[in-house]
Design a protein around this motif. Structure first.
Motif, PDB file in Angstrom:
ATOM      1  N   ASP A  14       0.893  -1.406  -0.170  1.00 53.09           N
ATOM      2  CA  ASP A  14       0.136  -0.203   0.501  1.00 53.09           C
ATOM      3  C   ASP A  14       1.025   1.258   0.282  1.00 53.09           C
ATOM      4  O   ASP A  14       0.855   2.456  -0.772  1.00 53.09           O
ATOM      5  CB  ASP A  14      -0.679  -0.534   1.290  1.00 53.09           C
ATOM      6  CG  ASP A  14      -1.925  -1.328   1.342  1.00 53.09           C
ATOM      7  OD1 ASP A  14      -2.404  -1.521   0.033  1.00 53.09           O
ATOM      8  OD2 ASP A  14      -2.682  -1.811   2.353  1.00 53.09           O
ATOM      9  N   ARG A  15       2.070   1.450   1.236  1.00 53.40           N
ATOM     10  CA  ARG A  15       3.183   2.385   1.194  1.00 53.40           C
ATOM     11  C   ARG A  15       3.565   2.544  -0.663  1.00 53.40           C
ATOM     12  O   ARG A  15       3.328   3.294  -0.691  1.00 53.40           O
ATOM     13  CB  ARG A  15       3.510   2.184   2.035  1.00 53.40           C
ATOM     14  CG  ARG A  15       3.186   2.625   3.766  1.00 53.40           C
ATOM     15  CD  ARG A  15       2.589   3.846   3.305  1.00 53.40           C
ATOM     16  NE  ARG A  15       1.971   3.904   4.639  1.00 53.40           N
ATOM     17  CZ  ARG A  15       1.306   4.479   4.792  1.00 53.40           C
ATOM     18  NH1 ARG A  15       0.565   5.903   4.091  1.00 53.40           N
ATOM     19  NH2 ARG A  15       0.800   5.402   6.366  1.00 53.40           N
ATOM     20  N   GLU A  17       2.451   1.799  -3.326  1.00 60.88           N
ATOM     21  CA  GLU A  17       1.610   2.463  -4.177  1.00 60.88           C
ATOM     22  C   GLU A  17       1.433   3.274  -4.237  1.00 60.88           C
ATOM     23  O   GLU A  17       1.975   4.488  -5.526  1.00 60.88           O
ATOM     24  CB  GLU A  17      -0.055   1.384  -4.211  1.00 60.88           C
ATOM     25  CG  GLU A  17      -1.044   1.961  -4.765  1.00 60.88           C
ATOM     26  CD  GLU A  17      -1.978   1.471  -4.582  1.00 60.88           C
ATOM     27  OE1 GLU A  17      -3.255   2.164  -5.661  1.00 60.88           O
ATOM     28  OE2 GLU A  17      -2.357   0.733  -3.848  1.00 60.88           O
ATOM     29  N   GLN A  18       1.402   4.540  -3.122  1.00 60.78           N
ATOM     30  CA  GLN A  18       1.454   5.757  -2.801  1.00 60.78           C
ATOM     31  C   GLN A  18       2.388   6.286  -3.315  1.00 60.78           C
ATOM     32  O   GLN A  18       2.082   7.341  -4.014  1.00 60.78           O
ATOM     33  CB  GLN A  18       1.322   6.009  -1.332  1.00 60.78           C
ATOM     34  CG  GLN A  18       0.017   6.178  -0.352  1.00 60.78           C
ATOM     35  CD  GLN A  18       0.400   6.318   0.688  1.00 60.78           C
ATOM     36  OE1 GLN A  18       0.351   5.271   1.875  1.00 60.78           O
ATOM     37  NE2 GLN A  18      -0.027   7.910   1.347  1.00 60.78           N
ATOM     38  N   ARG A  21       2.823   6.339  -7.153  1.00 59.26           N
ATOM     39  CA  ARG A  21       1.290   6.993  -7.725  1.00 59.26           C
ATOM     40  C   ARG A  21       1.805   8.747  -7.691  1.00 59.26           C
ATOM     41  O   ARG A  21       1.713   9.766  -8.917  1.00 59.26           O
ATOM     42  CB  ARG A  21       0.165   7.437  -7.402  1.00 59.26           C
ATOM     43  CG  ARG A  21      -0.539   5.751  -7.493  1.00 59.26           C
ATOM     44  CD  ARG A  21      -2.068   5.801  -7.024  1.00 59.26           C
ATOM     45  NE  ARG A  21      -2.293   4.347  -7.909  1.00 59.26           N
ATOM     46  CZ  ARG A  21      -2.769   3.850  -8.412  1.00 59.26           C
ATOM     47  NH1 ARG A  21      -2.466   4.355 -10.322  1.00 59.26           N
ATOM     48  NH2 ARG A  21      -3.078   1.949  -8.787  1.00 59.26           N
ATOM     49  N   HIS A  22       3.010   9.528  -6.891  1.00 59.83           N
ATOM     50  CA  HIS A  22       2.882  10.162  -6.445  1.00 59.83           C
ATOM     51  C   HIS A  22       3.772  11.059  -7.340  1.00 59.83           C
ATOM     52  O   HIS A  22       3.821  11.991  -7.891  1.00 59.83           O
ATOM     53  CB  HIS A  22       3.035  11.204  -4.800  1.00 59.83           C
ATOM     54  CG  HIS A  22       4.342  11.944  -4.617  1.00 59.83           C
ATOM     55  ND1 HIS A  22       3.475  12.902  -4.078  1.00 59.83           N
ATOM     56  CD2 HIS A  22       5.910  12.428  -4.446  1.00 59.83           C
ATOM     57  CE1 HIS A  22       4.697  13.728  -3.949  1.00 59.83           C
ATOM     58  NE2 HIS A  22       5.505  13.277  -4.289  1.00 59.83           N
ATOM     59  N   ASN A 273       2.083   7.648   9.621  1.00 64.10           N
ATOM     60  CA  ASN A 273       1.130   8.241   8.659  1.00 64.10           C
ATOM     61  C   ASN A 273       1.354   9.508   8.368  1.00 64.10           C
ATOM     62  O   ASN A 273       0.996  10.000   7.922  1.00 64.10           O
ATOM     63  CB  ASN A 273      -0.497   8.024   9.659  1.00 64.10           C
ATOM     64  CG  ASN A 273      -0.839   6.437   9.557  1.00 64.10           C
ATOM     65  OD1 ASN A 273      -0.693   5.598   8.908  1.00 64.10           O
ATOM     66  ND2 ASN A 273      -1.757   5.876  10.441  1.00 64.10           N
ATOM     67  N   TYR A 276       4.043   9.775   5.967  1.00 62.37           N
ATOM     68  CA  TYR A 276       3.436  10.334   4.134  1.00 62.37           C
ATOM     69  C   TYR A 276       2.130  10.897   3.793  1.00 62.37           C
ATOM     70  O   TYR A 276       2.632  11.739   2.941  1.00 62.37           O
ATOM     71  CB  TYR A 276       2.395   8.510   4.501  1.00 62.37           C
ATOM     72  CG  TYR A 276       4.246   7.388   4.161  1.00 62.37           C
ATOM     73  CD1 TYR A 276       3.754   7.643   3.116  1.00 62.37           C
ATOM     74  CD2 TYR A 276       3.845   6.763   5.066  1.00 62.37           C
ATOM     75  CE1 TYR A 276       4.842   6.102   2.742  1.00 62.37           C
ATOM     76  CE2 TYR A 276       4.961   5.900   4.646  1.00 62.37           C
ATOM     77  CZ  TYR A 276       5.492   5.672   3.706  1.00 62.37           C
ATOM     78  OH  TYR A 276       5.891   4.483   3.421  1.00 62.37           O
ATOM     79  N   ASP A 277       1.592  10.829   5.375  1.00 60.08           N
ATOM     80  CA  ASP A 277       0.856  12.521   4.869  1.00 60.08           C
ATOM     81  C   ASP A 277       1.286  13.982   4.307  1.00 60.08           C
ATOM     82  O   ASP A 277       1.415  14.418   4.056  1.00 60.08           O
ATOM     83  CB  ASP A 277      -0.280  13.158   6.165  1.00 60.08           C
ATOM     84  CG  ASP A 277      -1.404  11.355   6.334  1.00 60.08           C
ATOM     85  OD1 ASP A 277      -1.490  10.531   5.170  1.00 60.08           O
ATOM     86  OD2 ASP A 277      -2.143  11.520   7.082  1.00 60.08           O
ATOM     87  N   LEU A 280       3.521  13.620   1.202  1.00 59.02           N
ATOM     88  CA  LEU A 280       3.081  13.311  -0.086  1.00 59.02           C
ATOM     89  C   LEU A 280       2.002  13.771  -0.776  1.00 59.02           C
ATOM     90  O   LEU A 280       1.316  13.190  -1.335  1.00 59.02           O
ATOM     91  CB  LEU A 280       2.770  11.447  -0.201  1.00 59.02           C
ATOM     92  CG  LEU A 280       4.041  10.887  -0.047  1.00 59.02           C
ATOM     93  CD1 LEU A 280       3.350   8.532  -0.185  1.00 59.02           C
ATOM     94  CD2 LEU A 280       5.307  10.589  -0.905  1.00 59.02           C
TER      95      LEU A 280
END
Length: 555
Positions: A14-15, A17-18, A21-22, A273, A276-277, A280
């Protein structure tokens, strides 16, 4: 489209993928390599999430094992896919699934545009500098390592030792000048194509396939043959501990990461979190032109590594309980131990508290329980006065008390009849100031209401304990500051003796020791000692009282 990314992923999809995509959202193509050990179901589910995204591709999968050639092979196949699929890419940035960009991607692209022919890769020669934290350096290139260090450690070690004994030395290909460095690099298309299409690549790959941890040496060595300009540093922030293991960044490292000005960092905890928030965020402003400078935070990591290696003075816990002799200071703060003074003086504890301040306890190691200051039952650090709990590990009882009160100097009384195991520990402690009057225990015994037979038995027991304690304190391994007198020596000049003690504890000052607490009545004490001697128990630890006045306070 001047920058492309190669991602090596094996977990935390999941990370990954983040982050992918970024990068793609900023116009940077990404080729992802998923470890061949990941199940087909998980891989297909991950791959299908990117269906329809023209900037994200997947490479052929390789089963990756740490420290082996497979990691280089995975990097090669992913890099070749990126170069073939996206011909406009000028720089290729290698990252892992646990990496995360720290600055907006346009800043990184602008930085690379300003350095179009520069390869950013840490590349350190093994002959002139020490790069590894723990492990082999030159022998990586001269011995063979066909076995996994993690899965077949005994075979790995034995095969390495056999090669050393036999004097095995591999021939290094002429095109290879051994260099080491971080796995995470950013190389130009020109350099990568030269490495991947070199006519002697088969020979070089066969050689590196038996090198230990080749991902730290393959590109780092070959880049020297093809690069136009090398900056021997990584644009990725990665820090390692004293064992060579990477530090993991958590949410509370946010300001630290921002201060580094690096473009990418690893390893990021998947549950961070907040990181990443923040990093990104699509609207993260681009306002810095600073050079990446991990040196800004090196001091923090140096302190952390030092603390992990040697610990904090006097701190013991389940995670770090060093063997004797390997402590970084066996206690956390200076403290005082008085033995015999409360036997000789009435109200000595209260008088001492007024003179030196701090916390003055009674007999912490009394057989019936710890005598904390203020008659407390539970003290700082949740220390109980229960003697069974205390005597299970008396040394740790003391270290815990000193750690929990390290901002305030502690003082306590000791008696030869108290827990004896702690004496050797205190004697070895440079933080301890020990003041001992041997034989002082005989004064309250003389003034007690016990029968003479009971006095004699108790005197014999305490004299043995006193002699053992004195032998320990005067042994060669003593590191404490020791002030030691017999009872006869002390009562001959009590003010002078106490003045020396106060000078040691509080330092020189204008206040002189002019008042002492009242000394117990020594009238008849020499006769008491003579009676013990005549009854067959020879009192020796008190000193010679034949020339000592039998008055109350000496002089």
């Amino acid at each position: 489209m001047t920058l492309g990314f190669v991602m090596l992923v094996h977990t935390a999809f999941d990370r990954a993928e983040q982050v992918a995509r970024h990068w793609a959202a900023a116009g940077c193509p990404v080729v992802i390599h998923v470890d061949g050990k990941v199940t087909r179901k998980v891989f297909r589910g991950f791959r299908d999430r990117f269906a329809g995204d023209p900037l994200i591709r997947f490479s052929r999968r390789v089963r990756v094992e740490w420290g082996t050639w497979s990691l280089v092979a995975a990097t090669q196949v992913a890099t070749e896919r990126l170069l073939q699929t996206f011909p406009d890419v000028r720089h290729v940035y290698l990252a892992s699934g646990s990496c995360m960009p720290l600055r907006p991607i346009p800043e990184l692209c602008a930085y690379l545009d300003a350095n179009p022919d520069t390869d950013f890769i840490e590349s350190v020669t093994t002959d002139e500098a020490t790069w590894t934290i723990d492990g082999l350096e030159a022998e990586r290139f001269t011995l063979r390592f066909p076995f996994s260090w993690r899965k077949r450690r005994k075979l790995f070690d034995r095969y390495t030792e056999v090669q050393r004994k036999l004097g095995v030395r591999r021939k290094i290909p002429e095109a290879v000048r051994p260099h080491l460095g971080s796995q995470w690099w950013c190389l130009t298309r020109t350099t990568l194509q030269a490495i991947l299409t070199a006519p002697d690549r088969a020979e070089i790959d066969a050689y590196f396939s038996k090198v230990w941890i080749p991902d730290e040496s393959y590109f780092q060595s070959l880049v020297r043959n093809h690069a136009r300009r090398i900056e021997s540093r990584s644009l990725t922030l990665s820090k390692f501990d004293v064992q060579g293991k990477p530090h993991i960044f958590y949410d509370d490292h946010l300001q630290l990461l921002e201060r580094s000005d690096c473009f990418v960092a690893r390893k990021i905890w998947p549950q961070a979190n907040g990181l990443y928030d923040t990093f990104l965020a699509a609207d993260r402003p681009s306002r810095r032109v600073a050079e990446p400078n991990p040196g800004k935070i090196d001091r923090v990591f140096s302190r952390a590594n030092g603390r992990r290696a040697v610990g904090r003075p006097g701190l013991y816990n389940q995670g770090r309980f060093p063997r004797q002799g390997f402590e970084n200071g066996i206690t956390a703060a200076r403290y005082n131990v008085f033995c015999g003074f409360d036997d000789l003086f009435d109200g000595f504890g209260a008088w001492l508290a007024r003179r030196i301040g701090g916390r003055v306890h009674g007999r912490l190691f009394h057989p019936d329980g710890a005598r904390f200051a203020g008659a407390e039952r539970v003290f700082n650090g949740c220390l109980s006065d229960n003697p069974t709990l205390r005597d299970y590990r008396p040394e740790q009882f003391l270290t815990n008390l000193l750690w929990s009160t390290r901002s305030e100097r502690q003082t306590f009384q000791y008696h030869p009849g108290d827990t004896p195991e702690v004496v050797d520990f205190i004697a070895r402690d440079p933080n301890a100031t020990i003041c001992v009057i041997t034989g002082a225990w005989a004064v309250p015994l003389h003034l007690s209401d016990l029968s003479f037979a009971d006095m004699r038995a108790e005197a014999a027991r305490l004299q043995r304990a006193d002699a053992a304690m004195t032998a320990t304190l005067q042994s060669a391994g003593t590191a404490a500051r020791l002030h030691h007198w017999t009872l006869a020596d002390f009562v001959a000049q009590p003010r002078d003796r106490m003045r020396g003690i106060m000078h040691e504890i509080t330092g020189p000052g204008p206040r002189r020791v002019t008042d002492l607490p009242p000394m117990r009545d020594l009238t008849g004490f020499p006769a008491f000692l003579e009676q013990l001697r005549n009854d067959g128990m020879k009192p020796v630890v008190m000193g010679d009282f034949t020339a000592t006045p039998g008055g109350r306070n000496g002089r």
